[in-house]
Design an enzyme around this catalytic site. Structure first.
Site, short mmCIF file in Angstrom:
data_model
loop_
_atom_site.label_atom_id
_atom_site.label_comp_id
_atom_site.label_asym_id
_atom_site.label_seq_id
_atom_site.Cartn_x
_atom_site.Cartn_y
_atom_site.Cartn_z
N ASN A 12 23.51 161.69 101.05
CA ASN A 12 22.79 162.85 100.54
C ASN A 12 22.54 163.80 101.70
OD1 ASN A 12 22.33 162.19 97.71
ND2 ASN A 12 21.11 160.50 98.49
N ARG B 198 6.48 156.87 92.98
CA ARG B 198 6.67 158.16 92.31
C ARG B 198 5.86 158.16 91.02
NH1 ARG B 198 13.04 159.92 92.92
NH2 ARG B 198 13.43 158.96 94.97
N LYS C 29 34.41 147.49 93.94
CA LYS C 29 33.94 146.16 93.62
C LYS C 29 32.49 146.23 93.17
CE LYS C 29 33.80 141.61 93.61
NZ LYS C 29 34.52 140.85 92.57
N ARG D 112 20.65 166.28 102.45
CA ARG D 112 19.41 167.03 102.21
C ARG D 112 18.23 166.13 102.53
NH1 ARG D 112 17.72 164.20 97.86
NH2 ARG D 112 19.23 163.57 96.28
N HIS E 206 19.36 148.28 97.62
CA HIS E 206 19.73 149.66 97.94
C HIS E 206 19.02 150.01 99.25
CE1 HIS E 206 20.64 153.95 96.48
NE2 HIS E 206 20.16 154.05 97.71
N GLY F 246 23.25 160.08 90.10
CA GLY F 246 22.22 159.74 89.14
C GLY F 246 22.66 158.78 88.05
#
Length: 453
Positions: free
Chosen positions: A289, A337, A201, A291, A208, A164
């Site tokens: 992750n 979101r 780096k 999950r 992403h 996070g």
């Protein structure tokens, strides 16, 4: 298959898991804090158990109370959702010790991937490309200076146990290194009780990209395509889409095969997401992750595969229901979101929803646990719900997104709906021309134009 699943979470993800269980004929148990007594998943579950006061540490993170709720209700499995205890290896071990199945990967895999240094070492061993950086935690400032000189500035200092964006600092030059290292260590110690850090780096303007994987722990694993999660603020995702507008079929097929083969070799079981930074046609592993992800619905939209049902099947001992050659991709999907926040400053806006009207129509899905009259509590994350739209192509998807955002009404509190209305009309977004720092630059320009407010 399980006879009764306890859902150790709240909000829209608890409701999402509940619905999958219902479709499979599995009885459900909702646990809740006193603040969530009127939550939708509590109302719809077959049974519910209050596990404590509003503070997450005394309710949703309280392992003894959750185990007690399992024993009281006779639940034979626990689905952790995302967040809270979903990536807590000790929780998985305790459940197994009590004869309760944890619906997720093994505690060993959670532990390995939860430690950023071990995760990177494992990725290298499995043939997953990684960002150039230290082989493990840096010992001291001298070690950091040597490594940074080898890698080349700018460098990124990251907490070994982090997530996070906490414990993460950039050193643009050698002069910045000592302060960045000290600050990252202090943040890591405060947030995670572990001040170990490593160096990578720093990439200028990467995207992403994350690859959704599903394994059955029996040597089988498939990838379900990638998601582009580059629109972020303070390392928190706000908009996700699949497939990525930055990749072609060859690129996505290449990285998908690498990930699926790696997870099969690892013997991974359940849903997982392998996350990369992508720049100049190169993928660099950053974390995994272990999950279900918040943004899993966009993958479901383009594949037609119910990831939660697949989690339940695999956890009960079944093999994957699909082979890689069975996985097909159709159209484009985007998720926004919708949070109870100021759309520009992102200040939280808890309170009562006085009017609620979610959008509908072809290709529209809203995952939310709220309703008119519901009170967004101040104790947890501010998610109102997730708007997911699907179209035959990205242009149709954006067109549908603009229409649904105009229909979406949440009154009584502030929400991020106005921000998404603006983003859906931005030329860079329409063209798919953005990176992980685009939204921060956009918001800074907006605030400056608005007199700094």
């Amino acid at each position: 298959m399980f006879s009764k699943v306890l859902i150790a979470n709240r909000g829209e993800i608890a409701l999402r898991v509940l619905r999958a269980c219902k479709e499979l004929g599995i009885q459900t148990v909702a646990v809740h804090s006193t603040a969530d007594a009127d939550a939708m998943h509590v109302r719809l579950a077959d049974e519910s158990v209050c596990i404590g006061p509003p503070a997450a540490s005394e309710s949703y993170l309280n392992i003894p109370r959750i185990v007690s709720a399992c024993e009281i209700t006779g639940a034979d499995a626990v689905h952790p959702g995302y967040g809270f205890l979903s990536e807590n290896a000790r929780f998985a071990e305790i459940l197994e010790a009590h004869g309760i199945r944890f619906i997720g990967p093994s505690a060993e895999h959670i532990r390995i991937m939860g430690d950023k240094i071990q995760a990177k070492e494992t990725a290298v061993r499995l043939g997953i490309p990684v960002v150039p950086g230290s082989q493990g935690a840096v010992r001291d400032e001298a070690d950091a200076r040597r490594l940074a000189a080898e890698i080349g500035y700018p460098v990124l200092i990251k907490a070994s146990a982090g997530g996070g964006g906490r414990g993460m600092k950039v050193a643009e030059t050698e002069a910045d290194l000592a302060r960045a290292l000290q600050t990252a260590r202090a943040e890591a110690r405060s947030a995670f009780g572990d001040d170990s850090v490593y160096i990578e780096k720093y990439l200028g303007r990467p995207r992403h990209i994350e690859v959704q994987v599903m394994g059955d722990g029996q040597g089988n694993a498939v990838h379900l395509g990638e998601r582009d999660c580059s629109l972020q603020r303070r390392h928190q995702k706000v908009w996700e889409e699949a497939p990525s507008p930055a990749l072609d079929d060859g690129q996505r097929g290449r990285i998908g095969r690498v990930v699926a083969e790696a997870m099969a070799e690892l013997g991974y079981s359940g849903a997982g997401t392998v996350e990369f930074l992508y720049e100049n046609d190169e993928f660099y592993f950053i974390e995994m992750n272990t999950r279900l992800q918040v943004e899993h619905p966009v993958t479901e939209a383009i594949t037609g595969i119910d990831l939660v049902v697949e989690q339940l099947r695999v956890a009960s001992g079944s093999r994957l229901s699909v082979r890689q050659e069975d996985v097909t991709f159709s159209g484009h999907a985007i998720e926004c979101r919708i949070n109870a926040e100021n759309p520009l400053t992102f200040a939280p806006s808890p309170g009562r929803i006085t009017y609620y009207h979610p959008p509908g129509g072809l290709g529209v899905r809203v995952d939310s646990g709220v309703y008119q009259g519901y009170v967004i509590p101040p104790y947890y994350d501010s998610l109102i719900g997730k708007l997911i739209v699907h179209g035959r192509n990205r242009a149709e998807c954006l067109m549908r997104l603009r229409r649904t955002l105009d229909e979406f009404v949440v009154d009584g509190i502030q929400s991020t709906i106005p921000l998404f209305r603006d983003l859906a009309k931005e030329p860079d977004i329409i063209a798919g021309n953005y990176d992980i720092r685009w939204l921060e630059r956009y918001l800074a320009d907006r605030r400056e134009a608005d007199g700094g407010r």
